[in-house]
Design an enzyme around this catalytic site. Structure first.
Site, PDB file in Angstrom:
ATOM      1  N   TYR A 145       6.676 -10.210   6.725  1.00  0.00           N
ATOM      2  CA  TYR A 145       6.493  -8.768   6.920  1.00  0.00           C
ATOM      3  C   TYR A 145       7.007  -8.380   8.301  1.00  0.00           C
ATOM      4  CZ  TYR A 145       3.315  -7.942   2.938  1.00  0.00           C
ATOM      5  OH  TYR A 145       2.777  -7.781   1.688  1.00  0.00           O
TER       6      TYR A 145
ATOM      7  N   ASP B 174       0.813  -1.227   0.000  1.00  0.00           N
ATOM      8  CA  ASP B 174       0.000   0.000   0.000  1.00  0.00           C
ATOM      9  C   ASP B 174       0.839   1.267   0.000  1.00  0.00           C
ATOM     10  OD1 ASP B 174      -2.426  -1.236   0.143  1.00  0.00           O
ATOM     11  OD2 ASP B 174      -2.481  -1.250   2.330  1.00  0.00           O
TER      12      ASP B 174
END
Lengths: 243, 243
Positions: A109, A51
């Site tokens: 992540y 994003d």
């Protein structure tokens, strides 16, 4: 030829990975440079569509061309013309069947939280700072409930998501460096905003606003509004894609 | 009251520490916030006048006021209104005779070099990247010649410097982290651009463009043109002021 690239970026000023018409994106920047190098339009495929504001240390992307150019030449050209907040750290020729996203077996992540009243001026673009006490032990307890295969619909921002929301989280590790807590997520795949919503929920547990024991019911509800807030993009970084 | 502050800043977008009429400076930013808090003009004294683009992890500054405000109140107000690339990490009341610059016994500076063909996108504002081989062993050998008390006029950018250019360097340590080499300088004081010119000279030794054995003659010459280039500001950081 099928080329695989390893990519790092400071996502602060980009509208995310995916190419957009009117905004600067990481995919767009890299495609522009490759298109200039090869003299015809190049399309690259990224492993994860990070994003706006999300960073990457190990994003993977591949692209196919008929030309047989040396890896070092492509690498040097990319790093010469890319802006200084994007770097291609490695490039290699791979089997034609390799596809960055479809071949991926999992992802890692990292989400960095700074628990301090005072800004860390050197890392302010890469950490989410939280003042006041955080009960890390409670957050670790809550994190345990996420491990394994679950339907993570309650932790997905896309309300119109039609496909299966079942994913497996292999591990959520807490690494402490001084006032910083780094949450490291590994799993076979993550839904839209999933890491940020899980992190936001864990933070609410750490602040005593929720109990660790509520997590199983939130997961089972499959309702986004049962989970916590979406933690800010800037703390998130795609560390590695597993193949 | 005499208040002592510890200050961190990412100097990338500032015209250095010292207040200027037409440019944004770190001193200017902090004075503006303190002036707002106290309701009258406040002047602060910094321990070191860092140049444009130079960073600090442990800059020290002090200011005197008649008002007796709580340290925590001043600290919270500063960090609320300062931009996010400047943070005051500590504030304490000190003896009236304390002066950040005049009371300082020494300083510690760090200069970060990244020896890589590829940009480190996360640290690009804080390291000076150099492609190609660097002979660190030779740089360490050259650094030895700087240790001790010398006239460092050859390593000063200010040609009209009238006062004594004699300074003592206590140590120059080389710390390696992966592709990064951090040079840590400690000494009783540093002339204008002295750390950057010594670093630039050491880099030329590391690149094989000079020999380590040339250093004593450069020092003795007291001529700026005998020394190497001034290394870029962005790699430099004022780490600590010794009292």
């Amino acid at each position: 030829m099928n080329y695989k690239m390893e990519i790092q970026y400071d996502g602060t000023k980009y509208h995310g990975w995916q190419r957009l018409e009117k905004f600067e994106t990481v995919q767009g920047k890299i495609e522009d440079v490759l298109t200039k190098l090869f003299g015809h339009k190049i399309e690259i495929h990224g492993a994860g569509r990070t994003d706006a504001g999300v960073h990457a240390k190990g994003q993977i992307a591949n692209f196919k061309v008929n030309e047989d150019k040396k890896e070092e030449e492509i690498l040097a050209y990319l790093n010469k013309y890319l802006p200084d907040d994007i770097a291609v750290t490695k490039i290699s020729r791979v089997d034609d069947r390799f596809h960055s996203r479809l071949s991926a077996k999992g992802k890692i992540y990292s989400y960095r939280i700074l628990n301090s009243d005072i800004e860390d001026v050197f890392n302010r673009r890469f950490v989410y700072r939280i003042s006041g006490e955080l009960y890390i032990k409670e957050m670790e307890k809550a994190a345990e409930y996420f491990i394994g295969e679950h339907n993570f619909k309650a932790f997905c921002s896309n309300k119109h998501f039609k496909k299966s929301a079942v994913r497996e989280i292999y591990s959520i590790d807490f690494v402490k460096h001084g006032d910083e807590i780094e949450l490291i997520f590994s799993g076979n795949g993550f839904l839209y905003n999933m890491v940020r919503i899980i992190t936001g929920t864990l933070i609410e547990v750490g602040q005593g606003r929720r109990k660790a024991e509520e997590i199983p019911n939130i997961i089972l509800s499959q309702k986004r509004e049962m989970a916590g807030e979406t933690a800010p993009a800037k703390g998130l970084c795609l560390m590695r894609v597993l193949y």
